[in-house]
Design an enzyme around this catalytic site. Structure first.
Site, short mmCIF file in Angstrom:
data_model
loop_
_atom_site.label_atom_id
_atom_site.label_comp_id
_atom_site.label_asym_id
_atom_site.label_seq_id
_atom_site.Cartn_x
_atom_site.Cartn_y
_atom_site.Cartn_z
N ARG A 54 0.80 -1.22 0.03
CA ARG A 54 0.36 0.15 0.09
C ARG A 54 0.83 1.36 -0.10
O ARG A 54 0.33 2.19 -0.78
CB ARG A 54 -0.88 0.09 1.47
CG ARG A 54 -2.13 1.33 1.46
CD ARG A 54 -3.28 1.00 1.90
NE ARG A 54 -2.97 0.18 3.24
CZ ARG A 54 -2.36 0.28 4.35
NH1 ARG A 54 -1.49 1.46 4.58
NH2 ARG A 54 -2.36 -0.28 5.38
N TYR A 106 -16.67 16.05 -16.52
CA TYR A 106 -17.08 14.13 -16.98
C TYR A 106 -18.03 14.22 -15.73
O TYR A 106 -18.24 15.20 -14.93
CB TYR A 106 -15.58 13.43 -16.88
CG TYR A 106 -16.09 11.89 -16.42
CD1 TYR A 106 -16.76 11.30 -17.49
CD2 TYR A 106 -16.17 11.60 -14.90
CE1 TYR A 106 -17.27 10.28 -16.59
CE2 TYR A 106 -16.07 10.25 -14.94
CZ TYR A 106 -16.81 9.58 -15.94
OH TYR A 106 -17.39 8.21 -15.89
N ASP A 178 -7.03 18.02 -15.39
CA ASP A 178 -8.04 16.83 -15.98
C ASP A 178 -7.61 16.89 -16.78
O ASP A 178 -8.13 17.28 -17.97
CB ASP A 178 -9.29 16.60 -15.83
CG ASP A 178 -9.64 15.13 -15.84
OD1 ASP A 178 -8.77 14.72 -16.98
OD2 ASP A 178 -10.92 14.65 -15.36
N LYS A 203 -8.71 5.42 -19.59
CA LYS A 203 -8.57 6.24 -21.16
C LYS A 203 -7.32 5.72 -22.29
O LYS A 203 -6.88 4.40 -22.38
CB LYS A 203 -8.59 7.23 -20.76
CG LYS A 203 -10.24 7.93 -19.74
CD LYS A 203 -11.63 7.17 -20.24
CE LYS A 203 -12.66 7.31 -18.86
NZ LYS A 203 -12.96 8.45 -18.54
C1 LIG Z 1 -13.32 8.92 -17.44
C2 LIG Z 1 -13.15 9.89 -16.44
C3 LIG Z 1 -13.24 10.17 -15.51
C4 LIG Z 1 -12.76 9.09 -14.39
O1 LIG Z 1 -12.13 8.24 -14.15
P1 LIG Z 1 -12.82 6.92 -13.84
O2 LIG Z 1 -10.96 6.70 -14.33
O3 LIG Z 1 -13.40 6.37 -14.87
O4 LIG Z 1 -12.85 6.71 -12.99
C5 LIG Z 1 -12.42 11.93 -15.15
N1 LIG Z 1 -12.49 12.89 -16.37
C6 LIG Z 1 -12.66 12.33 -16.95
C7 LIG Z 1 -11.73 13.89 -17.98
C8 LIG Z 1 -13.05 11.25 -17.83
O5 LIG Z 1 -12.97 11.26 -18.66
#
Ligand SMILES: *Cc1c(COP(=O)(O)O)cnc(C)c1O
Length: 387
Positions: A54, A106, A178, A203
């Protein structure tokens, strides 16, 4: 070659060659997976090496070192999902703190803000943000953080990272970006002044729709320690198997992003000529330069279908065969998504319609298949819903 020398190489070379577990003694060309939860220590209290996974794990550390380098940061932390990584940032806040963020976000991020973090008395103001002064105007004496996404999901708004972080710095406010849609190959928020770069690595970083993970990267050591506390003390870190998969994914990140961009540009060209298309949402549309220092547009395209009701748009989304109808994005395979009923369904209809996430909006994650097959697929879907 020493890691130090490798760190001075170009992005593409680092993406491929960093990410080794140091001194594992096997001479393997690719990194191994270390599933061990715990490690033998030399004496009670010995913390000179790995202790417990962890806290730190060799496979996760190899990944984190590679990611830190690709984002031009100093420390990266890998989490069990993009949302877990976001939550770790908010773990640094206190009840009463205020955050300025974007209306177009998102859906899951907004859900965490509204339905989870508000319970801990974190307050949010949502702004359009394309004009950086939106952020300045929303500041209160409790504002601690700007949370932005650029390009935004799903309307592809571009936010001027440099201008927003400059406003933040004059008010002692942290800026987190992000960077999921652009990836560090296309945009480096830390170089533009941001304090934290965030990714849903589920992604493009993973890139193959086969893992769920999140990443934070920072330059500042004090901030790194605060976020590392969130990672090991709260405990949503990434497991070694997923860390290894992401390491494999990032080796081809630059090649994938270039092909995603070339394909998406050709799709936008086609959509511009399609009479049933109303608005197109895409970074750098009409050959205009992309204003926030992205080097290429990436693979995300949204558009609205003219005079289409919910049923007709649903039929369109179900009429492709190469584009798979699915949530998520950023994999080698093309995906089609209906935000109003899928990724952004958790946002109340009145709220999303007001800022443009309407029932007739479609979002494409353009993959790296042959462009002709993608174009034919879309043409066939439009033909299927023609009146
Ligand atoms: C998918 C997504 C998230 C969330 O991420 P997860 O891996 O699904 O928890 C956050 N920000 C953006 C822009 C996303 O496309």
């Amino acid at each position: 070659m020493s890691d130090e020398k490798m760190r001075r190489k170009n992005f593409e070379t680092r993406a491929i060659h960093l990410g080794h577990v140091p001194e594992d003694g096997t001479r393997s060309v690719t990194p191994g997976i270390y599933p061990s939860s715990t490690y033998r220590v030399e004496y009670p209290g010995d913390e000179s090496g790995y202790v417990y996974s962890r806290w730190s794990n060799p496979t996760r550390k190899a990944l984190e070192d590679a990611l830190a380098s690709l984002e031009n940061g100093t420390r990266a932390m890998a989490f069990s999902s993009g949302l877990a990584a976001i939550n770790a940032v908010f773990g640094m806040l206190r009840p009463g703190d205020h955050v300025v963020t974007l209306t177009d976000l998102y859906g899951g991020t907004r859900r965490q803000f509204e339905k989870h973090l508000r319970n801990f008395e974190i307050d949010f103001t949502y702004v359009d943000g394309r004009d950086p002064s939106d952020f300045e105007k929303a500041i209160t004496d409790k504002t601690r953080l700007f949370w932005l996404e650029t390009p935004t999901n799903p309307l592809m708004n571009l936010i001027d990272i440099e201008a927003v972080t400059a406003i933040g710095k004059t008010h002692d406010i942290l800026t987190a970006v992000d960077n999921t849609f652009a990836t560090p190959y296309i945009q480096k928020p830390l170089d533009l002044g941001a304090d934290i770069a965030h990714h849903s690595a589920s992604k493009y970083l993973g890139g193959h729709c086969d893992l769920i993970a999140g990443v934070l990267v920072v330059k500042d050591e004090e901030l790194a320690e605060k976020l590392y506390f969130q990672q090991y003390a709260v405990g949503a870190q990434l497991n070694p198997f997923e860390a290894w998969l992401m390491l494999r994914g990032i080796k081809t990140l630059h090649v994938r992003m270039e092909r995603h961009s070339v394909n998406s540009m050709k799709i936008v060209e086609y959509l511009e000529s399609e009479p049933m298309v109303d608005k197109i949402y895409y970074p750098g549309q009409d050959g205009k330069p992309i204003p926030n220092k992205m080097t290429m547009p990436g693979g995300m395209v949204s558009f609205t279908i003219k005079d289409a009701d919910f049923e007709r748009v649903k039929k369109f989304a179900m009429s492709t065969s190469v584009f798979v109808l699915a949530e998520s994005l950023g994999g080698v395979e093309s995906l089609i998504n209906h935000p109003a009923s899928m990724t952004h369904a958790s946002i109340p209809k009145e709220v999303r319609e007001q800022y443009g996430v309407t029932d007739n909006l479609i979002r494409l994650s353009v993959g790296i298949e042959h462009i002709d097959d993608l174009l034919i697929d879309l043409r066939e879907a439009f033909a299927a819903v023609k009146k």
